[in-house]
Every structure is written in structure tokens, then in C-alpha cells.
Scaffold this motif. Structure first.
Motif, PDB file in Angstrom:
ATOM      1  N   ALA A 115      -3.326  -0.206 -15.610  1.00 19.63           N
ATOM      2  CA  ALA A 115      -4.590  -0.755 -15.120  1.00 19.63           C
ATOM      3  C   ALA A 115      -4.351  -1.739 -13.979  1.00 19.63           C
ATOM      4  N   LEU A 116      -3.316  -2.563 -14.105  1.00 14.97           N
ATOM      5  CA  LEU A 116      -2.995  -3.501 -13.038  1.00 14.97           C
ATOM      6  C   LEU A 116      -2.516  -2.763 -11.793  1.00 14.97           C
ATOM      7  N   MET A 117      -1.822  -1.634 -11.989  1.00 17.40           N
ATOM      8  CA  MET A 117      -1.452  -0.803 -10.840  1.00 17.40           C
ATOM      9  C   MET A 117      -2.699  -0.350 -10.095  1.00 17.40           C
ATOM     10  N   ALA A 118      -3.718   0.069 -10.844  1.00 14.55           N
ATOM     11  CA  ALA A 118      -4.954   0.519 -10.205  1.00 14.55           C
ATOM     12  C   ALA A 118      -5.616  -0.618  -9.427  1.00 14.55           C
ATOM     13  N   VAL A 119      -5.647  -1.813 -10.016  1.00 16.98           N
ATOM     14  CA  VAL A 119      -6.238  -2.969  -9.333  1.00 16.98           C
ATOM     15  C   VAL A 119      -5.471  -3.286  -8.053  1.00 16.98           C
ATOM     16  N   ALA A 120      -4.137  -3.305  -8.152  1.00 19.74           N
ATOM     17  CA  ALA A 120      -3.316  -3.604  -6.980  1.00 19.74           C
ATOM     18  C   ALA A 120      -3.523  -2.564  -5.883  1.00 19.74           C
ATOM     19  N   THR A 121      -3.650  -1.297  -6.265  1.00 16.91           N
ATOM     20  CA  THR A 121      -3.858  -0.242  -5.280  1.00 16.91           C
ATOM     21  C   THR A 121      -5.195  -0.401  -4.573  1.00 16.91           C
ATOM     22  N   VAL A 122      -6.247  -0.676  -5.325  1.00 17.71           N
ATOM     23  CA  VAL A 122      -7.582  -0.829  -4.737  1.00 17.71           C
ATOM     24  C   VAL A 122      -7.607  -1.999  -3.754  1.00 17.71           C
ATOM     25  N   VAL A 154      14.237   2.590   1.479  1.00 15.46           N
ATOM     26  CA  VAL A 154      14.747   1.316   0.968  1.00 15.46           C
ATOM     27  C   VAL A 154      14.220   1.062  -0.435  1.00 15.46           C
ATOM     28  N   PHE A 155      12.927   1.275  -0.628  1.00 18.45           N
ATOM     29  CA  PHE A 155      12.353   1.083  -1.961  1.00 18.45           C
ATOM     30  C   PHE A 155      12.905   2.110  -2.952  1.00 18.45           C
ATOM     31  N   GLY A 156      13.151   3.349  -2.484  1.00 22.24           N
ATOM     32  CA  GLY A 156      13.759   4.334  -3.370  1.00 22.24           C
ATOM     33  C   GLY A 156      15.118   3.870  -3.874  1.00 22.24           C
ATOM     34  N   ALA A 157      15.941   3.354  -2.958  1.00 24.69           N
ATOM     35  CA  ALA A 157      17.257   2.843  -3.356  1.00 24.69           C
ATOM     36  C   ALA A 157      17.125   1.597  -4.225  1.00 24.69           C
ATOM     37  N   LEU A 158      16.148   0.734  -3.899  1.00 25.00           N
ATOM     38  CA  LEU A 158      15.954  -0.496  -4.673  1.00 25.00           C
ATOM     39  C   LEU A 158      15.508  -0.196  -6.094  1.00 25.00           C
ATOM     40  N   ILE A 159      14.601   0.759  -6.246  1.00 21.05           N
ATOM     41  CA  ILE A 159      14.156   1.147  -7.587  1.00 21.05           C
ATOM     42  C   ILE A 159      15.325   1.685  -8.403  1.00 21.05           C
ATOM     43  N   ALA A 160      16.161   2.512  -7.763  1.00 24.37           N
ATOM     44  CA  ALA A 160      17.315   3.059  -8.467  1.00 24.37           C
ATOM     45  C   ALA A 160      18.295   1.965  -8.877  1.00 24.37           C
ATOM     46  N   ALA A 161      18.372   0.895  -8.072  1.00 25.65           N
ATOM     47  CA  ALA A 161      19.354  -0.157  -8.339  1.00 25.65           C
ATOM     48  C   ALA A 161      18.848  -1.210  -9.322  1.00 25.65           C
ATOM     49  N   VAL A 162      17.605  -1.657  -9.158  1.00 29.02           N
ATOM     50  CA  VAL A 162      17.139  -2.803  -9.961  1.00 29.02           C
ATOM     51  C   VAL A 162      15.905  -2.488 -10.799  1.00 29.02           C
ATOM     52  N   GLY A 163      15.307  -1.316 -10.629  1.00 26.82           N
ATOM     53  CA  GLY A 163      14.147  -0.953 -11.428  1.00 26.82           C
ATOM     54  C   GLY A 163      12.822  -1.287 -10.764  1.00 26.82           C
ATOM     55  N   PHE A 164      11.757  -0.808 -11.380  1.00 27.36           N
ATOM     56  CA  PHE A 164      10.425  -0.989 -10.806  1.00 27.36           C
ATOM     57  C   PHE A 164       9.908  -2.422 -10.857  1.00 27.36           C
ATOM     58  N   PRO A 165      10.066  -3.172 -11.973  1.00 24.23           N
ATOM     59  CA  PRO A 165       9.448  -4.513 -12.012  1.00 24.23           C
ATOM     60  C   PRO A 165       9.901  -5.424 -10.884  1.00 24.23           C
ATOM     61  N   GLN A 186       0.828  -1.204   0.000  1.00 25.95           N
ATOM     62  CA  GLN A 186       0.000   0.000   0.000  1.00 25.95           C
ATOM     63  C   GLN A 186       0.864   1.257   0.000  1.00 25.95           C
ATOM     64  N   SER A 187       1.818   1.337   0.924  1.00 27.67           N
ATOM     65  CA  SER A 187       2.640   2.537   1.016  1.00 27.67           C
ATOM     66  C   SER A 187       3.593   2.648  -0.160  1.00 27.67           C
ATOM     67  N   MET A 188       4.073   1.522  -0.658  1.00 28.50           N
ATOM     68  CA  MET A 188       4.966   1.557  -1.816  1.00 28.50           C
ATOM     69  C   MET A 188       4.251   2.132  -3.033  1.00 28.50           C
ATOM     70  N   LEU A 189       3.025   1.683  -3.268  1.00 32.03           N
ATOM     71  CA  LEU A 189       2.269   2.187  -4.414  1.00 32.03           C
ATOM     72  C   LEU A 189       1.921   3.662  -4.234  1.00 32.03           C
ATOM     73  N   TRP A 190       1.472   4.049  -3.030  1.00 33.85           N
ATOM     74  CA  TRP A 190       1.131   5.439  -2.792  1.00 33.85           C
ATOM     75  C   TRP A 190       2.330   6.361  -3.009  1.00 33.85           C
ATOM     76  N   THR A 191       3.517   5.883  -2.606  1.00 31.41           N
ATOM     77  CA  THR A 191       4.689   6.746  -2.636  1.00 31.41           C
ATOM     78  C   THR A 191       5.323   6.830  -4.015  1.00 31.41           C
ATOM     79  N   ILE A 219       9.205  -7.960  -5.385  1.00 26.37           N
ATOM     80  CA  ILE A 219       9.617  -8.112  -3.988  1.00 26.37           C
ATOM     81  C   ILE A 219       8.502  -7.674  -3.049  1.00 26.37           C
ATOM     82  N   THR A 220       7.799  -6.596  -3.412  1.00 24.73           N
ATOM     83  CA  THR A 220       6.710  -6.093  -2.581  1.00 24.73           C
ATOM     84  C   THR A 220       5.575  -7.105  -2.473  1.00 24.73           C
TER      85      THR A 220
END
Length: 407
Positions: A317-324, A367-378, A236-241, A383-384
Motif C-alpha cells: 500500500a505504501l508502494m502505491a502511495v509513493a508511486t502516485v 545501478v539500482f539493479g546492482a544495488l538491489i542485488a547487493a543490499v536489498g530493496f529496503p 518514479q523510474s525506480m518504482l516503475w522499473t 537511498i532513493t
């Protein structure tokens, strides 16, 4: 006639609306800075890790103070403590906007955001007590679902307004938005909130704590609910942020377009919380829906990770589903905690719940900010997906509950 019946239906629901607005201020003050990460990164020259850390500062302030606010709520009641809490939060949010307008250092800006976070800690626990104090058991899931709309609606307000405002008028103007929302919440508390009676009902079951006894010593129920909620708040917080950064930076969406999609998603998520609450009332269960939501959240995050990895056009669209799905459980856990803890412990129980969730948010955001920078969003999305998968088998069974109205 019970003390609940002594309050008119209209007054009960109006108090729920006021408590929703009060809780919405917490979301705006604590989570709003996340929607400035793209501007802080692209315009102000901060790295993604630095911008993410700044966005986590209000959460740190909330986390260190929220149990203290819960203890004050249990002792002094909702209206008085909410007034003090929101006043401090308003001062911090206003100071943050003023600091940004004045071009102050990010150390000063961070200090102001910290004050805003410290002051914002009473609203969630207080509004939870208002729901349990003023609503009968067969309406609490629905009522708490409505109250828990505050989080996604607050995110929607921030997503729709703050990135576009920052792009057009600067970070200071964007930071003024949480201050305005907090001022409105303070007015709503002063006008509409009445403290619920201390003993409107008594919950009787084989595990329930006696009045003024510590419910954490009675069984593992509350501890397991807290643990599950901490695990479920991570996606939840990862998607919101990071969804704004994902859309604007990684997929080159315009800030306004990204804000509209996020706003629509959050509004649907807010309505989903009402549906989840009604679902729990119909099933007379808070925990069985939570278990299914955890499984659904894991599946949705995994699907999002795969879609983003293959660069599928269905990824938004899948992002929206996951967020809901990921936001649907909060009201159910809050209701279960407040019902089980009772009036002498619900403020502290909900404070512990929020502390765990906000601690998870504060720790995982950089942590997620550093992880995204290192390995990307997918890969980060994949991991989330593990945390709700871990949460599902930990969901406790519902304790048997019998309502005994007190005249």
C-alpha cells in the motif's frame, strides 16, 4: 477573437486525446521492457543487472535523439515530425518483437529496442506544444495533467499485459504490445492532430525571453526546473522499473496479481496528475505544488523503505502511495517550461527536460539493479528517498506571467 478561440472546444480536447495517445506510445516503447525483467531474469537466465541494462536500452535511444526531435518540432511543426517519429518507433518495436520470436541474440534484440527508442522522442515535446498552443493559460495545468496521464497509463498497460503475456506466450508476444500501441498512436496523429499557431499568446514578464532569443540566457528558471525534474524522476523510474520484480521475485506474487496492483496504482497516479494540474491552475502557480510534491515523495519513499525493512503487510500500500505522489509533478514542470520558453523554444526546452529525465533513468536503472542485488530493496528504497529531498529546496519561484492574446 484569438487564434485559440478559433478552434472549437471539442476539437481542442480531441487533439489533446490524440496527443495523449501519441505520448503513451513513448512510454510503452521505452518503459515496457522493464516489465519483462522478471521473465528475462527467471526464464532467460539473465542476471538482474543484465536484464536491467537491456531494459535501459530504449531509454538510451530516446535520450540521444530527443533534442534533435525538439529542434525539428520547433522548425517544422508537430504533425509532420510526429508522423516520422512514430513511424520509426513502430519499425523498431515491431523488429524487436520479430527478433524475440525468431530467437535472435540479445545483441540484435537490443539494437531493435535502440531504434524504437530513437524514434519515440518527438511525442512528449510535440504534445506539450499542442497543450500550450491550443489552450488558454488558466486551463493549461489541467490540460497538461491530462496529457501527462500518458506515462502512468502507458505503465499500466505494460504492467497489466506484458508480464502475463510473457509468462503465457513468451517474450516475443509481450514485445508485440508496444508495437500495437504505437500503431494506434500513429493513426491518432494522422487523423486528429493539427499544428498550433506559432504565436497564439505571448508571455510577458520581467524574465521572459523575447521571440527567437535563447531563454536559457535570460535567467536560471529553466535550468532549475530541469534539475528538480531530474531529481524527482529517480524515485518514479525506480518504482516503475523494479516494483514488478519486488512483488514477483522478492514477495512471490503471481505476475497477474502484481500487474493488477500496478495497473490500479498507475491509473490513480494518472488521475493524480489531473488533480495536480487543476491545483496549479487554481493557485496560478506551477512551482509551489512541485515543492510540496517533492517533500511528499521523500516522505513516502522513506516510509516504504521502513515498511519493507520490517516486512510490514502495509508495504504494498505504501508502494502505491509513493508511486502516485512521485508521478504528480511531471505535468506541472512541462507546463512551466513550455509557457516560459515560448513557441520558438518550447520544443527544445521540453527535449532538454526529457533528455535529463531519461538520462537519469538510463543511468540509475542498472545501478539500482546492482544495488538491489547487493543490499536489498529496503536500503535501495531509502537511498532513493534522498533525491526528492534534495529537489525540494531547489524548486524555483514562479516567474510572473501576464497573458497578451494575439488577434
Amino acid at each position: 477573437m484569438t487564434v485559440i478561440d478559433a478552434v472549437s472546444v471539442q476539437r481542442r480536447w480531441s487533439m489533446l486525446g490524440c496527443s495523449l495517445l501519441a505520448a503513451l506510445t513513448t512510454t510503452c516503447v521505452v518503459s515496457g521492457v522493464a516489465y519483462l525483467i522478471p521473465a528475462l531474469h527467471a526464464d532467460a537466465g539473465l542476471t538482474l543487472t543484465e536484464a536491467s541494462t537491456l531494459a535501459a536500452i530504449p531509454t538510451v535511444g530516446l535520450m540521444v535523439a530527443i533534442i534533435g526531435w525538439g529542434m525539428l518540432l520547433d522548425r517544422y511543426g508537430e504533425r509532420r515530425i510526429l508522423t516520422i517519429s512514430l513511424s520509426i518507433s513502430l519499425a523498431g518495436a515491431s523488429a524487436a518483437a520479430a527478433a524475440a520470436f525468431a530467437g535472435a541474440s540479445y545483441l540484435v534484440l537490443g539494437a531493435c529496442l535502440l531504434i524504437g527508442g530513437v524514434g519515440s522522442g518527438a511525442a512528449n515535446g510535440a504534445s506539450g506544444r499542442i497543450v500550450v498552443g491550443w489552450f488558454p493559460a488558466d486551463q493549461r495545468g489541467t490540460a497538461m495533467g491530462i496529457r501527462q496521464m500518458a506515462q502512468p497509463l502507458g505503465i499500466a498497460v505494460c504492467a497489466l499485459t506484458m508480464p502475463a503475456t510473457a509468462a503465457a506466450h513468451g517474450i516475443g508476444a509481450a514485445l508485440a504490445i508496444p508495437a500495437v500501441v504505437t500503431a494506434a498512436g500513429l493513426i491518432a496523429v494522422l487523423i486528429g492532430v493539427v499544428d498550433p499557431p506559432r504565436h497564439p499568446t505571448r508571455v510577458v514578464d520581467s524574465h521572459a525571453p523575447a521571440p527567437k532569443r535563447n531563454p536559457y540566457r535570460e535567467s536560471s528558471f529553466l535550468a532549475r526546473v530541469h534539475t528538480v525534474s531530474v531529481l524527482l524522476v529517480v524515485p518514479q523510474s525506480m518504482l516503475w522499473t523494479f516494483v514488478p520484480t519486488w512483488l514477483i521475485v522478492a514477495h512471490h506474487w503471481a505476475p497477474t496479481t502484481a500487474g493488477v496492483l500496478i495497473t490500479v496504482t498507475q491509473v490513480i497516479g494518472a488521475l493524480g496528475r489531473i488533480v495536480a494540474g487543476r491545483w496549479s491552475d487554481a493557485w496560478a502557480s506551477r512551482m509551489r505544488p512541485v515543492r510540496l510534491i517533492a517533500i511528499g515523495a521523500a516522505a513516502a519513499m522513506a516510509a516504504l523503505a521502513f515498511a519493507d525493512w520490517i516486512d510490514s503487510p502495509w508495504a504494498p500500500a505504501l508502494m502505491a502511495v509513493a508511486t502516485v505522489i512521485s508521478v504528480a509533478d511531471n505535468g506541472l514542470a512541462f507546463t512551466a517550461i513550455a509557457e516560459y520558453a515560448g513557441p520558438e523554444w518550447s520544443g527544445r526546452g521540453l527535449a532538454v527536460q526529457n533528455t535529463g529525465q531519461y538520462l537519469a533513468t538510463a543511468v540509475t536503472t542498472p545501478v539500482f539493479g546492482a544495488l538491489i542485488a547487493a543490499v536489498g530493496f529496503p536500503l535501495t528504497f531509502a537511498i532513493t528517498a534522498l533525491t526528492p529531498l534534495l529537489a525540494a529546496p531547489l524548486v524555483p519561484d514562479d516567474p510572473p506571467v501576464v497573458e497578451e492574446p494575439v488577434a
